[in-house]
Design a protein around this motif. Structure first.
Motif, PDB file in Angstrom:
ATOM      1  N   GLU A 181       0.824  -1.204   0.000  1.00 33.04           N
ATOM      2  CA  GLU A 181       0.000   0.000   0.000  1.00 33.04           C
ATOM      3  C   GLU A 181       0.860   1.257   0.000  1.00 33.04           C
ATOM      4  OE1 GLU A 181      -2.482  -0.417   3.379  1.00 33.04           O
ATOM      5  OE2 GLU A 181      -3.621  -2.116   2.555  1.00 33.04           O
ATOM      6  N   ARG A 182       1.948   1.241   0.768  1.00 32.89           N
ATOM      7  CA  ARG A 182       2.808   2.421   0.831  1.00 32.89           C
ATOM      8  C   ARG A 182       3.500   2.656  -0.510  1.00 32.89           C
ATOM      9  NH1 ARG A 182       4.237   6.544   0.508  1.00 32.89           N
ATOM     10  NH2 ARG A 182       5.626   7.827   1.810  1.00 32.89           N
ATOM     11  N   VAL A 183       3.973   1.597  -1.151  1.00 29.79           N
ATOM     12  CA  VAL A 183       4.632   1.725  -2.444  1.00 29.79           C
ATOM     13  C   VAL A 183       3.642   2.220  -3.496  1.00 29.79           C
ATOM     14  CG1 VAL A 183       5.751   0.451  -4.309  1.00 29.79           C
ATOM     15  CG2 VAL A 183       6.426   0.028  -1.942  1.00 29.79           C
ATOM     16  N   ALA A 184       2.448   1.670  -3.484  1.00 29.53           N
ATOM     17  CA  ALA A 184       1.433   2.081  -4.455  1.00 29.53           C
ATOM     18  C   ALA A 184       1.083   3.555  -4.286  1.00 29.53           C
ATOM     19  CB  ALA A 184       0.193   1.214  -4.311  1.00 29.53           C
ATOM     20  N   ALA A 185       1.006   4.015  -3.039  1.00 29.88           N
ATOM     21  CA  ALA A 185       0.664   5.407  -2.782  1.00 29.88           C
ATOM     22  C   ALA A 185       1.727   6.360  -3.318  1.00 29.88           C
ATOM     23  CB  ALA A 185       0.474   5.629  -1.278  1.00 29.88           C
ATOM     24  N   ALA A 186       2.974   5.865  -3.443  1.00 29.40           N
ATOM     25  CA  ALA A 186       4.062   6.695  -3.961  1.00 29.40           C
ATOM     26  C   ALA A 186       4.249   6.516  -5.466  1.00 29.40           C
ATOM     27  CB  ALA A 186       5.358   6.349  -3.239  1.00 29.40           C
ATOM     28  N   GLY A 187       3.352   5.760  -6.095  1.00 25.84           N
ATOM     29  CA  GLY A 187       3.446   5.558  -7.531  1.00 25.84           C
ATOM     30  C   GLY A 187       4.274   4.366  -7.942  1.00 25.84           C
ATOM     31  N   GLY A 188       4.648   3.510  -6.991  1.00 29.24           N
ATOM     32  CA  GLY A 188       5.448   2.332  -7.292  1.00 29.24           C
ATOM     33  C   GLY A 188       4.621   1.205  -7.884  1.00 29.24           C
ATOM     34  N   VAL A 189       5.307   0.163  -8.341  1.00 26.95           N
ATOM     35  CA  VAL A 189       4.626  -0.923  -9.050  1.00 26.95           C
ATOM     36  C   VAL A 189       4.708  -2.257  -8.324  1.00 26.95           C
ATOM     37  CG1 VAL A 189       4.959   0.172 -11.293  1.00 26.95           C
ATOM     38  CG2 VAL A 189       6.710  -1.391 -10.422  1.00 26.95           C
ATOM     39  N   ILE A 190       5.293  -2.296  -7.131  1.00 23.33           N
ATOM     40  CA  ILE A 190       5.392  -3.555  -6.394  1.00 23.33           C
ATOM     41  C   ILE A 190       4.062  -3.834  -5.692  1.00 23.33           C
ATOM     42  CG2 ILE A 190       6.535  -4.768  -4.488  1.00 23.33           C
ATOM     43  CD1 ILE A 190       9.040  -3.198  -5.106  1.00 23.33           C
ATOM     44  N   GLY A 191       3.499  -5.012  -5.945  1.00 24.91           N
ATOM     45  CA  GLY A 191       2.227  -5.388  -5.347  1.00 24.91           C
ATOM     46  C   GLY A 191       2.365  -6.595  -4.447  1.00 24.91           C
ATOM     47  N   ARG A 192       1.262  -7.045  -3.877  1.00 30.05           N
ATOM     48  CA  ARG A 192       1.292  -8.156  -2.934  1.00 30.05           C
ATOM     49  C   ARG A 192       1.736  -9.445  -3.613  1.00 30.05           C
ATOM     50  NH1 ARG A 192      -3.860  -7.789   1.068  1.00 30.05           N
ATOM     51  NH2 ARG A 192      -2.667  -9.480   2.010  1.00 30.05           N
ATOM     52  N   ASP A 193       1.367  -9.636  -4.891  1.00 30.49           N
ATOM     53  CA  ASP A 193       1.795 -10.839  -5.599  1.00 30.49           C
ATOM     54  C   ASP A 193       3.316 -10.874  -5.755  1.00 30.49           C
ATOM     55  OD1 ASP A 193      -0.819 -11.611  -5.807  1.00 30.49           O
ATOM     56  OD2 ASP A 193      -1.073 -10.951  -7.880  1.00 30.49           O
ATOM     57  N   ASP A 194       3.908  -9.715  -5.981  1.00 32.10           N
ATOM     58  CA  ASP A 194       5.365  -9.655  -6.090  1.00 32.10           C
ATOM     59  C   ASP A 194       6.033 -10.060  -4.782  1.00 32.10           C
ATOM     60  OD1 ASP A 194       5.473  -8.539  -8.800  1.00 32.10           O
ATOM     61  OD2 ASP A 194       4.627  -6.741  -7.881  1.00 32.10           O
ATOM     62  N   LEU A 195       5.451  -9.658  -3.667  1.00 28.11           N
ATOM     63  CA  LEU A 195       6.035  -9.977  -2.372  1.00 28.11           C
ATOM     64  C   LEU A 195       5.866 -11.448  -2.015  1.00 28.11           C
ATOM     65  CD1 LEU A 195       4.800  -6.866  -0.348  1.00 28.11           C
ATOM     66  CD2 LEU A 195       7.015  -7.213  -1.450  1.00 28.11           C
ATOM     67  N   ALA A 196       4.823 -12.086  -2.559  1.00 26.87           N
ATOM     68  CA  ALA A 196       4.567 -13.487  -2.246  1.00 26.87           C
ATOM     69  C   ALA A 196       5.442 -14.435  -3.062  1.00 26.87           C
ATOM     70  CB  ALA A 196       3.096 -13.816  -2.503  1.00 26.87           C
ATOM     71  N   ALA A 197       5.977 -13.949  -4.194  1.00 29.74           N
ATOM     72  CA  ALA A 197       6.706 -14.838  -5.101  1.00 29.74           C
ATOM     73  C   ALA A 197       8.085 -15.254  -4.597  1.00 29.74           C
ATOM     74  CB  ALA A 197       6.824 -14.169  -6.477  1.00 29.74           C
ATOM     75  N   PRO A 198       8.924 -14.356  -4.059  1.00 34.47           N
ATOM     76  CA  PRO A 198      10.286 -14.762  -3.668  1.00 34.47           C
ATOM     77  C   PRO A 198      10.280 -15.681  -2.449  1.00 34.47           C
ATOM     78  CG  PRO A 198      10.113 -12.371  -3.917  1.00 34.47           C
ATOM     79  CD  PRO A 198       8.722 -12.911  -3.879  1.00 34.47           C
ATOM     80  N   THR A 199      11.276 -16.539  -2.380  1.00 33.05           N
ATOM     81  CA  THR A 199      11.458 -17.413  -1.227  1.00 33.05           C
ATOM     82  C   THR A 199      12.894 -17.295  -0.728  1.00 33.05           C
ATOM     83  OG1 THR A 199      12.004 -19.276  -2.671  1.00 33.05           O
ATOM     84  CG2 THR A 199       9.711 -19.060  -1.974  1.00 33.05           C
ATOM     85  N   ALA A 200      13.068 -17.365   0.571  1.00 34.09           N
ATOM     86  CA  ALA A 200      14.418 -17.360   1.137  1.00 34.09           C
ATOM     87  C   ALA A 200      15.046 -18.730   0.962  1.00 34.09           C
ATOM     88  CB  ALA A 200      14.355 -16.991   2.613  1.00 34.09           C
ATOM     89  N   GLU A 201      16.361 -18.762   0.832  1.00 33.93           N
ATOM     90  CA  GLU A 201      17.040 -20.036   0.648  1.00 33.93           C
ATOM     91  C   GLU A 201      18.414 -19.990   1.288  1.00 33.93           C
ATOM     92  OE1 GLU A 201      19.048 -19.885  -3.687  1.00 33.93           O
ATOM     93  OE2 GLU A 201      16.865 -19.723  -3.705  1.00 33.93           O
ATOM     94  N   TRP A 202      18.884 -21.158   1.729  1.00 30.47           N
ATOM     95  CA  TRP A 202      20.237 -21.274   2.246  1.00 30.47           C
ATOM     96  C   TRP A 202      21.188 -21.423   1.081  1.00 30.47           C
ATOM     97  CZ3 TRP A 202      21.293 -20.212   7.114  1.00 30.47           C
ATOM     98  CH2 TRP A 202      20.294 -20.382   8.079  1.00 30.47           C
TER      99      TRP A 202
END
Length: 231
Positions: free
Chosen positions: A6-27
Protein backbone atom coordinates in the motif's frame (compact mmCIF):
# COMPACT_ATOMS: atom_id res chain seq x y z
CA UNK A 1 3.28 -7.19 3.30
CA UNK A 2 -0.04 -5.44 2.79
CA UNK A 3 1.24 -2.29 4.48
CA UNK A 4 4.36 -2.32 2.32
CA UNK A 5 2.42 -2.76 -0.93
CA UNK A 6 0.00 0.00 0.00
CA UNK A 7 2.81 2.42 0.83
CA UNK A 8 4.63 1.72 -2.44
CA UNK A 9 1.43 2.08 -4.45
CA UNK A 10 0.66 5.41 -2.78
CA UNK A 11 4.06 6.69 -3.96
CA UNK A 12 3.45 5.56 -7.53
CA UNK A 13 5.45 2.33 -7.29
CA UNK A 14 4.63 -0.92 -9.05
CA UNK A 15 5.39 -3.56 -6.39
CA UNK A 16 2.23 -5.39 -5.35
CA UNK A 17 1.29 -8.16 -2.93
CA UNK A 18 1.79 -10.84 -5.60
CA UNK A 19 5.36 -9.66 -6.09
CA UNK A 20 6.04 -9.98 -2.37
CA UNK A 21 4.57 -13.49 -2.25
CA UNK A 22 6.71 -14.84 -5.10
CA UNK A 23 10.29 -14.76 -3.67
CA UNK A 24 11.46 -17.41 -1.23
CA UNK A 25 14.42 -17.36 1.14
CA UNK A 26 17.04 -20.04 0.65
CA UNK A 27 20.24 -21.27 2.25
CA UNK A 28 23.28 -20.84 0.02
CA UNK A 29 26.64 -22.52 0.49
CA UNK A 30 29.66 -20.20 0.77
CA UNK A 31 32.35 -20.23 -1.90
CA UNK A 32 35.64 -21.60 -0.59
CA UNK A 33 39.17 -21.07 -1.87
CA UNK A 34 42.51 -21.65 -0.09
CA UNK A 35 41.16 -21.40 3.44
CA UNK A 36 38.85 -18.46 2.73
CA UNK A 37 35.07 -18.63 2.68
CA UNK A 38 32.96 -15.89 1.09
CA UNK A 39 29.29 -15.27 0.53
CA UNK A 40 28.27 -16.45 -2.96
CA UNK A 41 26.86 -14.51 -5.92
CA UNK A 42 24.95 -12.27 -6.30
CA UNK A 43 27.19 -10.79 -3.56
CA UNK A 44 30.71 -9.61 -4.37
CA UNK A 45 32.27 -12.49 -2.44
CA UNK A 46 33.54 -14.22 -5.61
CA UNK A 47 35.05 -10.91 -6.76
CA UNK A 48 36.96 -10.75 -3.47
CA UNK A 49 38.45 -14.20 -4.09
CA UNK A 50 39.41 -13.15 -7.61
CA UNK A 51 41.14 -10.04 -6.27
CA UNK A 52 43.08 -12.09 -3.71
CA UNK A 53 44.17 -14.42 -6.51
CA UNK A 54 45.74 -11.45 -8.29
CA UNK A 55 43.07 -10.98 -10.94
CA UNK A 56 42.07 -7.50 -12.02
CA UNK A 57 38.56 -6.95 -10.73
CA UNK A 58 36.26 -4.15 -11.80
CA UNK A 59 33.12 -3.88 -9.72
CA UNK A 60 30.44 -1.26 -9.54
CA UNK A 61 27.35 -0.66 -7.53
CA UNK A 62 25.69 1.71 -5.09
CA UNK A 63 28.05 4.19 -3.50
CA UNK A 64 27.64 6.47 -0.52
CA UNK A 65 26.72 5.69 3.05
CA UNK A 66 23.89 3.52 4.33
CA UNK A 67 25.44 0.14 5.15
CA UNK A 68 25.97 -1.46 8.56
CA UNK A 69 27.98 -4.51 9.60
CA UNK A 70 27.41 -6.46 12.81
CA UNK A 71 29.38 -9.54 13.90
CA UNK A 72 28.59 -11.57 17.00
CA UNK A 73 29.67 -14.79 18.68
CA UNK A 74 28.56 -16.72 21.74
CA UNK A 75 30.37 -18.77 24.36
CA UNK A 76 29.82 -21.98 22.40
CA UNK A 77 31.75 -20.69 19.39
CA UNK A 78 28.82 -19.90 17.13
CA UNK A 79 29.51 -16.82 15.00
CA UNK A 80 27.55 -14.70 12.55
CA UNK A 81 28.33 -11.70 10.36
CA UNK A 82 25.46 -9.61 9.03
CA UNK A 83 25.86 -6.92 6.37
CA UNK A 84 22.74 -4.81 5.90
CA UNK A 85 22.12 -1.82 3.67
CA UNK A 86 19.27 0.50 2.83
CA UNK A 87 21.57 1.94 0.16
CA UNK A 88 22.12 5.60 -0.64
CA UNK A 89 21.22 8.17 0.58
CA UNK A 90 21.26 6.40 3.97
CA UNK A 91 17.50 5.95 4.25
CA UNK A 92 16.98 4.01 1.04
CA UNK A 93 13.88 4.93 -0.90
CA UNK A 94 12.78 7.45 1.71
CA UNK A 95 9.51 5.56 2.14
CA UNK A 96 8.40 4.24 5.52
CA UNK A 97 5.75 1.52 5.80
CA UNK A 98 3.41 2.30 8.67
CA UNK A 99 2.60 1.22 11.31
CA UNK A 100 5.85 -0.74 11.48
CA UNK A 101 8.33 2.13 10.96
CA UNK A 102 9.89 -0.04 8.24
CA UNK A 103 12.30 1.93 6.05
CA UNK A 104 12.09 0.60 2.48
CA UNK A 105 15.39 -0.01 0.72
CA UNK A 106 16.17 1.00 -2.84
CA UNK A 107 19.27 -1.18 -3.08
CA UNK A 108 17.79 -3.72 -5.48
CA UNK A 109 16.79 -1.08 -8.01
CA UNK A 110 20.16 0.66 -7.82
CA UNK A 111 21.99 -2.66 -8.19
CA UNK A 112 20.60 -3.30 -11.67
CA UNK A 113 22.35 -1.93 -14.75
CA UNK A 114 20.22 0.70 -16.51
CA UNK A 115 20.62 -1.06 -19.87
CA UNK A 116 18.00 -3.86 -20.11
CA UNK A 117 20.30 -5.77 -22.48
CA UNK A 118 23.15 -5.85 -19.96
CA UNK A 119 23.69 -9.14 -18.03
CA UNK A 120 22.82 -7.17 -14.88
CA UNK A 121 19.88 -5.40 -16.52
CA UNK A 122 16.46 -5.60 -14.85
CA UNK A 123 14.33 -8.63 -15.70
CA UNK A 124 11.50 -10.53 -13.98
CA UNK A 125 12.84 -12.83 -11.30
CA UNK A 126 16.44 -11.68 -11.71
CA UNK A 127 18.46 -10.91 -8.61
CA UNK A 128 20.58 -7.77 -8.92
CA UNK A 129 24.24 -7.97 -7.95
CA UNK A 130 25.19 -6.41 -4.64
CA UNK A 131 28.45 -5.05 -3.29
CA UNK A 132 27.60 -6.50 0.14
CA UNK A 133 29.63 -9.55 1.15
CA UNK A 134 31.24 -11.17 4.17
CA UNK A 135 34.13 -13.59 4.57
CA UNK A 136 35.68 -16.13 6.93
CA UNK A 137 39.31 -17.25 7.23
CA UNK A 138 41.02 -20.36 8.55
CA UNK A 139 44.09 -18.97 10.33
CA UNK A 140 45.08 -22.24 12.04
CA UNK A 141 45.02 -24.68 9.13
CA UNK A 142 42.30 -26.79 10.73
CA UNK A 143 39.94 -26.77 7.77
CA UNK A 144 37.43 -24.70 9.72
CA UNK A 145 37.17 -20.90 9.74
CA UNK A 146 38.00 -19.11 12.97
CA UNK A 147 38.17 -15.45 11.84
CA UNK A 148 35.17 -13.61 10.42
CA UNK A 149 34.80 -10.11 8.99
CA UNK A 150 33.22 -7.58 6.66
CA UNK A 151 33.05 -3.83 6.03
CA UNK A 152 30.59 -1.34 4.57
CA UNK A 153 31.81 0.94 1.79
CA UNK A 154 29.87 0.42 -1.43
CA UNK A 155 32.18 -0.38 -4.35
CA UNK A 156 35.20 -0.12 -2.03
CA UNK A 157 34.25 -3.24 -0.07
CA UNK A 158 36.22 -5.60 -2.34
CA UNK A 159 39.52 -3.63 -2.24
CA UNK A 160 39.22 -2.95 1.50
CA UNK A 161 38.44 -6.57 2.35
CA UNK A 162 41.28 -7.70 0.08
CA UNK A 163 43.71 -5.41 1.89
CA UNK A 164 42.69 -6.66 5.34
CA UNK A 165 42.76 -10.32 4.30
CA UNK A 166 46.15 -9.81 2.66
CA UNK A 167 47.52 -8.39 5.90
CA UNK A 168 45.99 -11.22 7.94
CA UNK A 169 47.48 -13.89 5.69
CA UNK A 170 50.87 -12.17 5.74
CA UNK A 171 51.29 -11.27 9.41
CA UNK A 172 48.77 -13.51 11.13
CA UNK A 173 45.80 -12.68 13.38
CA UNK A 174 47.61 -12.03 16.67
CA UNK A 175 47.11 -8.24 16.63
CA UNK A 176 43.77 -7.52 14.99
CA UNK A 177 43.75 -3.92 16.18
CA UNK A 178 47.06 -3.13 14.48
CA UNK A 179 45.84 -4.65 11.23
CA UNK A 180 42.59 -2.71 11.26
CA UNK A 181 44.23 0.64 11.83
CA UNK A 182 46.75 0.39 9.00
CA UNK A 183 46.51 2.94 6.18
CA UNK A 184 44.12 1.90 3.42
CA UNK A 185 43.62 2.90 -0.19
CA UNK A 186 40.46 3.21 -2.24
CA UNK A 187 39.98 2.71 -5.97
CA UNK A 188 39.18 6.01 -7.65
CA UNK A 189 39.05 6.22 -11.46
CA UNK A 190 41.17 3.07 -11.63
CA UNK A 191 43.91 4.47 -9.37
CA UNK A 192 44.80 3.69 -5.76
CA UNK A 193 44.10 6.71 -3.56
CA UNK A 194 44.71 6.87 0.22
CA UNK A 195 41.32 6.85 1.92
CA UNK A 196 42.08 10.13 3.67
CA UNK A 197 42.68 11.76 0.27
CA UNK A 198 39.69 10.19 -1.42
CA UNK A 199 36.91 12.45 -2.63
CA UNK A 200 34.41 10.12 -0.99
CA UNK A 201 33.42 10.54 2.65
CA UNK A 202 33.06 6.75 2.96
CA UNK A 203 35.75 5.16 5.13
CA UNK A 204 36.55 1.56 6.11
CA UNK A 205 34.63 0.27 9.10
CA UNK A 206 35.81 -3.31 9.33
CA UNK A 207 34.68 -5.56 12.13
CA UNK A 208 36.71 -8.70 12.88
CA UNK A 209 35.72 -11.58 15.12
CA UNK A 210 37.97 -14.50 16.01
CA UNK A 211 36.62 -17.65 17.61
CA UNK A 212 39.15 -20.16 18.98
CA UNK A 213 39.17 -22.86 21.59
CA UNK A 214 40.61 -20.42 24.12
CA UNK A 215 38.04 -17.66 23.72
CA UNK A 216 36.72 -14.84 21.56
CA UNK A 217 38.56 -11.81 20.18
CA UNK A 218 36.89 -8.84 18.49
CA UNK A 219 38.19 -5.68 16.85
CA UNK A 220 36.60 -2.76 15.01
CA UNK A 221 38.03 -0.06 12.76
CA UNK A 222 37.74 3.28 14.60
CA UNK A 223 37.76 5.45 11.44
CA UNK A 224 34.00 6.02 11.39
CA UNK A 225 32.94 4.94 14.83
CA UNK A 226 32.86 1.13 14.70
CA UNK A 227 33.10 -0.51 18.11
CA UNK A 228 33.91 -3.92 19.64
CA UNK A 229 32.13 -4.98 22.84
CA UNK A 230 32.25 -7.88 25.25
CA UNK A 231 29.12 -8.60 27.30
Amino acid sequence: GAALAERVAAAGGVIGRDDLAAPTAEWAEPVRQDGIWVTPAPTRGPALLAALAGERVLVGGPTGEGTSVVAAADGEGNAVVMVHSNSHPQFGSGLVAEPYDLVLSNRAGRGFHPDPGHPDGPAPGRRPPTTLHAWALDTRGTGRPDLFGATPGGEQQVPWNAQVLGDLMTTGPDDLGAILTRPRWSLQDGARVPVEASASAVRPAHVLLRVTGTGLTAAADPRIGAVALGV
